[in-house]
Enzyme design. Structure first.
Site, PDB file in Angstrom:
ATOM      1  N   HIS A 158       0.346   8.797   8.967  1.00  0.00           N
ATOM      2  CA  HIS A 158      -0.376   8.335  10.166  1.00  0.00           C
ATOM      3  C   HIS A 158       0.542   7.526  11.057  1.00  0.00           C
ATOM      4  CE1 HIS A 158      -0.758   4.431   7.969  1.00  0.00           C
ATOM      5  NE2 HIS A 158      -0.716   5.241   6.925  1.00  0.00           N
ATOM      6  N   HIS A 166      -4.207   3.003  11.385  1.00  0.00           N
ATOM      7  CA  HIS A 166      -4.321   4.460  11.545  1.00  0.00           C
ATOM      8  C   HIS A 166      -4.710   4.767  12.985  1.00  0.00           C
ATOM      9  CE1 HIS A 166      -4.453   5.798   7.223  1.00  0.00           C
ATOM     10  NE2 HIS A 166      -4.544   4.491   7.092  1.00  0.00           N
ATOM     11  N   GLU A 191       3.615   9.754   4.128  1.00  0.00           N
ATOM     12  CA  GLU A 191       3.193   9.547   2.742  1.00  0.00           C
ATOM     13  C   GLU A 191       2.770  10.820   2.028  1.00  0.00           C
ATOM     14  OE1 GLU A 191      -0.316   7.025   2.252  1.00  0.00           O
ATOM     15  OE2 GLU A 191      -0.465   6.835   4.418  1.00  0.00           O
TER      16      GLU A 191
HETATM   17 MN    MN Z   1       0.060   2.960   2.420  1.00  0.00          MN
HETATM   18 MN    MN Z   2      -0.308   4.726   4.915  1.00  0.00          MN
END
Ligand code: MN
Ligand code: MN
Length: 300
Positions: A158, A166, A191
């Protein structure tokens, strides 16, 4: 120069130093509340602010777990633990995660960790202005599949902005048809999640982490009191039930949280479990996109 650059750098340094130290505490028999409280305490001691409750998710739990109030869960030999922590300085957030095996693991769990770490490295190597977002997803997916595992399709990286963990831009961990271009100055938490399961997470019934959304009227006095507190203390960033344990008795707190979810005043981040109960690994860094590539602000 990007807005908040020095603050991002400081947040990243604190996140990395706390991560380095918490990993040394991961041993069989250690209580998970000791670990997450260590992280949160050390972030403050080292001059940062806590961007979100320390997530500690084990084996088939992919994310959003943390210690409950009076949690007596302990780590067990062979558990694959994901520590996901966030630091902010003046609202500029560094978000990072590492996976580690408690004591002695097995070959497959070690490879799962390697797969998400290598996917993260490959994604970071590719990032620069003008690169298409789906090329990043593609390299993450291919790297994880090359190990014989699956990326989690419904967990994403994000983009970050001030006091916003986010933004509405996400980075998929798989190839997608749609894409946008990465720009200089973008701040991105990348991630990848790898699993030996189905490749998707589902909501568990329970949530421990929440976010304030908006004020709404309620007749429940505990909910009103809690909402006042949350709006004042955590207007932008996530919080957890543990942080509210001194506000009111546990039984009233749980009913107040339930009421605030029902009226739409807070959002509940349900605990996320792998659909087929596969083991999940995660690796995460926050990067700032620069002219010829990107700078990792959370490198250990
Ligand atoms: Mn994280
Ligand atoms: Mn994250």
């Amino acid at each position: 120069m990007i807005e908040g650059y020095e603050e991002y750098k400081k947040a990243g340094e604190i996140a990395a130093s706390v991560m380095k130290d918490v990993l040394k505490l991961i041993k069989p028999g250690v209580k998970i509340n000791e670990i997450v409280e260590f992280v949160e305490r050390e972030i403050l001691k080292r001059g940062g602010n806590i961007a979100f409750p320390c997530n500690l998710s084990v084996n088939e739990i992919a994310a959003h777990d943390t210690a409950r109030i009076d949690d007596d869960r302990k780590l067990k030999e062979g558990d694959l633990v994901k520590i996901d922590l966030g630091v902010h300085v003046n609202g500029y957030i560094a978000d990072m995660a590492k996976s580690i095996i408690v004591g002695k693991g097995n070959k497959e769990k070690e490879l799962l960790i390697k797969a998400s770490e290598e996917a993260l490295d490959e994604a970071i190597n590719k990032i620069k202005p003008g690169v298409k977002s789906n090329e990043i997803g593609k390299v993450i997916e291919e790297t994880i599949r090359s190990y014989g595992f699956k990326p989690i399709v419904n967990l994403t990286g994000h983009f970050l902005s001030r006091y916003n963990l986010h933004t509405n831009k996400v980075l998929f961990n798989i190839y997608t048809r749609h894409y946008f271009e990465i720009k200089e100055g973008d701040v991105i938490a990348i991630e990848p999640f790898a699993t030996n399961g189905y490749g998707k997470v589902i909501d568990e019934a329970e949530a421990l982490i929440y976010k304030f959304l908006k004020r709404k009227p309620t007749r429940n006095i505990y909910a009103r009191k809690l909402l006042d507190y949350i709006e004042r203390r955590y207007p932008h960033l996530p919080f957890c039930e543990r942080w509210l344990k001194d506000i009111m008795p546990k039984i009233n707190l749980y009913s107040a949280l339930r009421e605030l979810i029902n009226i739409g005043s807070i959002y509940a981040y349900n605990i996320l479990r792998e659909k087929d109960r596969g083991v999940v690994s995660q690796a995460e860094h926050t990067v700032i996109v620069k002219k010829d590539g990107c700078e990792i602000i959370t490198s250990i």
